[in-house]
Enzyme design. Structure first.
Site, mmCIF file in Angstrom:
data_model
loop_
_atom_site.group_PDB
_atom_site.id
_atom_site.type_symbol
_atom_site.label_atom_id
_atom_site.label_comp_id
_atom_site.label_asym_id
_atom_site.label_seq_id
_atom_site.Cartn_x
_atom_site.Cartn_y
_atom_site.Cartn_z
ATOM 1 N N GLY A 205 22.373 59.012 -9.998
ATOM 2 C CA GLY A 205 21.739 57.957 -10.779
ATOM 3 C C GLY A 205 20.252 57.902 -10.473
ATOM 4 O O GLY A 205 19.663 58.892 -10.024
ATOM 5 N N ILE B 179 18.494 56.528 -8.085
ATOM 6 C CA ILE B 179 18.076 56.781 -6.702
ATOM 7 C C ILE B 179 18.348 58.230 -6.324
ATOM 8 O O ILE B 179 17.522 58.871 -5.659
ATOM 9 C CB ILE B 179 18.780 55.807 -5.740
ATOM 10 N N ARG C 215 26.343 52.910 0.072
ATOM 11 C CA ARG C 215 27.282 51.857 0.419
ATOM 12 C C ARG C 215 28.166 52.316 1.574
ATOM 13 O O ARG C 215 28.638 53.463 1.598
ATOM 14 C CB ARG C 215 28.157 51.484 -0.792
ATOM 15 N N GLU D 1 29.529 44.877 7.734
ATOM 16 C CA GLU D 1 28.164 44.533 8.122
ATOM 17 C C GLU D 1 28.081 43.069 8.533
ATOM 18 O O GLU D 1 28.651 42.208 7.860
ATOM 19 C CB GLU D 1 27.197 44.826 6.963
ATOM 20 N N HIS E 133 20.786 48.098 6.882
ATOM 21 C CA HIS E 133 20.801 47.869 5.431
ATOM 22 C C HIS E 133 19.428 47.396 4.931
ATOM 23 O O HIS E 133 19.305 46.445 4.156
ATOM 24 C CB HIS E 133 21.876 46.840 5.049
ATOM 25 N N ALA F 166 17.159 49.849 3.703
ATOM 26 C CA ALA F 166 16.576 50.955 2.950
ATOM 27 C C ALA F 166 15.867 50.483 1.685
ATOM 28 O O ALA F 166 14.840 51.032 1.294
ATOM 29 C CB ALA F 166 17.651 51.985 2.596
#
Length: 349
Positions: A157, A159, A240, A269, A288, A290
């Site tokens: 996609g 990213i 994920r 998390e 998390h 990024a």
């Protein structure tokens, strides 16, 4: 009309004016559990949500007036989308706001692992370069290059494509990707060859995950898929946590069936301080972050609010992840459901 948001330090002060300009009241309160979350949302028309508390079926069914939930970023895995669709609730996201940040983070992790940046920095700060330079000699033989190697991408996609664009500058032998929803004509624009998942697993020297968390992708990286990889592979996951079986990842890294990994996400998390992954020297973990930068967080918050305003005023949201809800709303109205009574129809994104 009223909307609600969990009180958060990232909530921009601009929200109040944005909603007030459209005659919408915004309520912000602390929420530490599901009950307080339900209490906040049960009488509002829209909600600005985060990954926690979970917006699950129990929460959605307890909110008879709720018409839209909007989360910053691409992921909506904290929302029971099926339940929302059944109830006639729109689920919105803000695609594209952190594409640059996540792609950069994945590249940074890969570079740190191939060039052993952390390890060299740590030793030098201990005085090793001056006091025991022979200890540093090993890095001249273990540092790796990206050039001439195969980069594999799972999930192509926005990213995944941004990551590929960055990788091209490092001169890899090839960039291959697996994505069953992408056409080769699109991949051609990025110099990428679409191949099967097995080909990515078996041929890649470096693998970066950029797929969403779905039933199809859950634990797609496990002992079986790892067994198909080269022992020298480096795995990056800035997508994920549930894509990777954490127990199998630990075993592979510990037993030498994977050279190293960099992960920004974990299955649970925050990751437990007792998790064995934290004992591994060949693993980089970030919390998390990024997708985070002042720019992405501000733009995401603004678009998050604009989604709610658009839905409640008959406009076009930035991202509607359950467009089939439009049909459900129509049917529910005919059956006497009052959730959308008196509200304008809205446009597809």
């Amino acid at each position: 009309m009223k909307v609600a948001a969990v009180k958060h330090t990232d909530n921009p002060p601009e929200w109040t004016k944005m909603f007030n300009d459209h005659g919408i009241e915004i309520i912000e309160k602390d929420c530490h559990d599901k009950n307080s979350f339900i209490e906040l949302l049960k009488n509002v028309d829209g909600a600005l949500i985060y990954s926690l508390p979970l917006t699950d079926r129990e929460v959605l069914e307890a909110c008879p007036k709720l018409k839209v939930v909007s989360r910053g970023g691409v992921g909506v895995d904290s929302v029971d989308v099926n339940a929302a669709t059944e109830l006639g609730i729109c689920v919105c996201n803000t695609p594209g706001i952190n594409t640059t940040e996540v792609a950069d983070h994945a590249v940074a992790m890969l570079l740190s692992l191939t060039r052993n940046i952390r390890e060299q920095d740590s030793l030098i700060k201990k005085g090793t370069w001056a006091d025991n330079p022979k200890e540093l000699a090993t890095f001249r033989t273990i540092n790796r290059r990206i050039a001439g190697n195969t980069v594999g991408i799972i999930g192509f996609g926005d990213i995944g494509r941004a990551f590929a664009s960055r990788m091209r500058g490092f001169g890899p032998k090839s960039i291959i990707a697996y994505d069953s929803y992408c056409a080769q004509t699109t991949a051609d624009l990025y110099g990428v060859e679409l191949v099967s998942l097995d080909q990515v697993l078996t041929q890649s020297d470096f693998i970066s995950l950029h797929a969403p968390a779905t039933e199809e992708t859950h634990h797609m990286i496990n002992s079986e898929s790892i067994s198909k990889m080269k022992d020298s592979v480096i795995l990056i996951n800035c997508a994920r946590g549930p894509l990777v079986d954490s127990k199998d990842l630990y075993t592979a890294l510990k037993d030498g069936h994977m050279a190293a990994a960099g992960i920004d996400v974990t299955e649970i998390e925050p990751i437990s301080s007792e998790d064995p992954l934290l004992t591994l020297d060949n693993l980089i973990i970030t919390p998390h972050t990024a997708g985070s930068s002042p720019v992405s967080r501000f733009e995401g918050s603004i678009k998050q609010a604009e989604n709610v305003i658009s839905i409640l005023t008959g406009g076009r949201p930035h991202g509607l992840t359950n467009p089939e809800v439009i049909k459900t709303i129509t049917i529910n109205k005919l059956n006497g459901d009052k959730r959308w009574e008196g509200f304008k129809e809205f446009k597809l994104p």
